[in-house]
Design a protein around this motif. Sequence first.
Motif, PDB file in Angstrom:
ATOM      1  N   UNK A   1     -53.534 -50.661  33.684  1.00  0.00           N
ATOM      2  CA  UNK A   1     -54.361 -50.484  34.148  1.00  0.00           C
ATOM      3  C   UNK A   1     -53.319 -50.565  36.175  1.00  0.00           C
ATOM      4  N   UNK A   2     -53.003 -48.620  36.646  1.00  0.00           N
ATOM      5  CA  UNK A   2     -50.506 -48.671  37.298  1.00  0.00           C
ATOM      6  C   UNK A   2     -51.933 -48.158  38.128  1.00  0.00           C
ATOM      7  N   UNK A   3     -51.410 -48.879  39.592  1.00  0.00           N
ATOM      8  CA  UNK A   3     -52.003 -48.984  40.986  1.00  0.00           C
ATOM      9  C   UNK A   3     -50.677 -48.347  41.668  1.00  0.00           C
ATOM     10  N   UNK A   4     -51.167 -47.326  42.846  1.00  0.00           N
ATOM     11  CA  UNK A   4     -50.148 -47.090  43.906  1.00  0.00           C
ATOM     12  C   UNK A   4     -51.058 -46.636  45.006  1.00  0.00           C
ATOM     13  N   UNK A   5     -49.919 -46.913  46.206  1.00  0.00           N
ATOM     14  CA  UNK A   5     -50.852 -46.337  47.830  1.00  0.00           C
ATOM     15  C   UNK A   5     -50.898 -44.915  46.917  1.00  0.00           C
ATOM     16  N   UNK A   6     -52.315 -44.257  47.873  1.00  0.00           N
ATOM     17  CA  UNK A   6     -51.645 -43.047  48.095  1.00  0.00           C
ATOM     18  C   UNK A   6     -50.316 -42.582  48.712  1.00  0.00           C
ATOM     19  N   UNK A   7     -50.642 -43.301  49.667  1.00  0.00           N
ATOM     20  CA  UNK A   7     -48.956 -43.241  50.945  1.00  0.00           C
ATOM     21  C   UNK A   7     -47.957 -42.909  50.324  1.00  0.00           C
ATOM     22  N   UNK A   8     -47.215 -41.721  50.280  1.00  0.00           N
ATOM     23  CA  UNK A   8     -45.837 -41.989  49.474  1.00  0.00           C
ATOM     24  C   UNK A   8     -44.793 -42.717  50.267  1.00  0.00           C
ATOM     25  N   UNK A   9     -44.931 -42.738  51.188  1.00  0.00           N
ATOM     26  CA  UNK A   9     -43.805 -43.600  50.913  1.00  0.00           C
ATOM     27  C   UNK A   9     -43.926 -44.500  51.348  1.00  0.00           C
ATOM     28  N   UNK A  10     -45.057 -45.681  50.551  1.00  0.00           N
ATOM     29  CA  UNK A  10     -45.251 -47.215  50.465  1.00  0.00           C
ATOM     30  C   UNK A  10     -45.301 -47.107  48.821  1.00  0.00           C
ATOM     31  N   UNK A  11     -45.113 -46.333  48.214  1.00  0.00           N
ATOM     32  CA  UNK A  11     -45.116 -46.011  46.704  1.00  0.00           C
ATOM     33  C   UNK A  11     -44.481 -46.945  45.969  1.00  0.00           C
ATOM     34  N   UNK A  12     -43.343 -47.781  46.052  1.00  0.00           N
ATOM     35  CA  UNK A  12     -42.484 -49.125  46.486  1.00  0.00           C
ATOM     36  C   UNK A  12     -43.638 -50.539  46.342  1.00  0.00           C
ATOM     37  N   UNK A  13     -45.055 -49.405  46.466  1.00  0.00           N
ATOM     38  CA  UNK A  13     -45.647 -51.107  46.030  1.00  0.00           C
ATOM     39  C   UNK A  13     -46.581 -51.514  44.807  1.00  0.00           C
TER      40      UNK A  13
END
Length: 212
Positions: A154-166
């Motif tokens: 299950x992959x998770x990523x912030x909606x905010x593209x500027x926080x995608x390193x999280x």
Amino acid sequence: MTLDFQSTLFDGLDAEAPAPAMTAPIRRRELSSGAWVDVARGWLPEPDAVMAALIEHVPWRAERRAMYDKVVAVPRLIYTYMIGEELPHPALAAARDTLSAHYAEELGEPFRTAGCCYYRDGRDSVAWHGDTIGRGSSHDTMVAIVSVGDPRRLHLRPRDVERREESFAVEMGHGDLVVMGGSCQRTWEHAVPKVAAAGPRLSVQFRPFNVF
């Protein structure tokens, strides 16, 4: 359809033997924007029997949906048990009630529905999304996922593209529990991408009323 699948592969912090079902430790990972994810390994009792019951008794359906200028097949089988419908195995009803009790103080209401997905092989998947139909679009809520069968991530990523390193991934193994809570459905997205090869995997997503 075969029930054969590989054993769960643990790594890093998750590499400890599972505790007895429904008493396995639930470990929380705090995310940005008020979101969090809980994980418990080997949490569901009788995962082999639950898997067999899901395959045999759920009235699976294949759906098609519009995408851009054409209609395409949804790459998995689905079915949702609504409020009051009997679940296909007693362990799932017990799991729903146990989760409702465990999260009662934070959630403030019980889990009511059970959405089921059948990933038949590595070609089945679910694209990036959040459960934002209904109250999940404006309120904190929870989605509790019980997984049986072959491990999938299950992959998770912030909606905010500027926080995608999280961004990160959680491997969901046979009998594992993953709960997404807080603002996770509004401020993060999740997906189960296609993989080169995988055996059958089924998931049951417990949700409160009016969260989809």
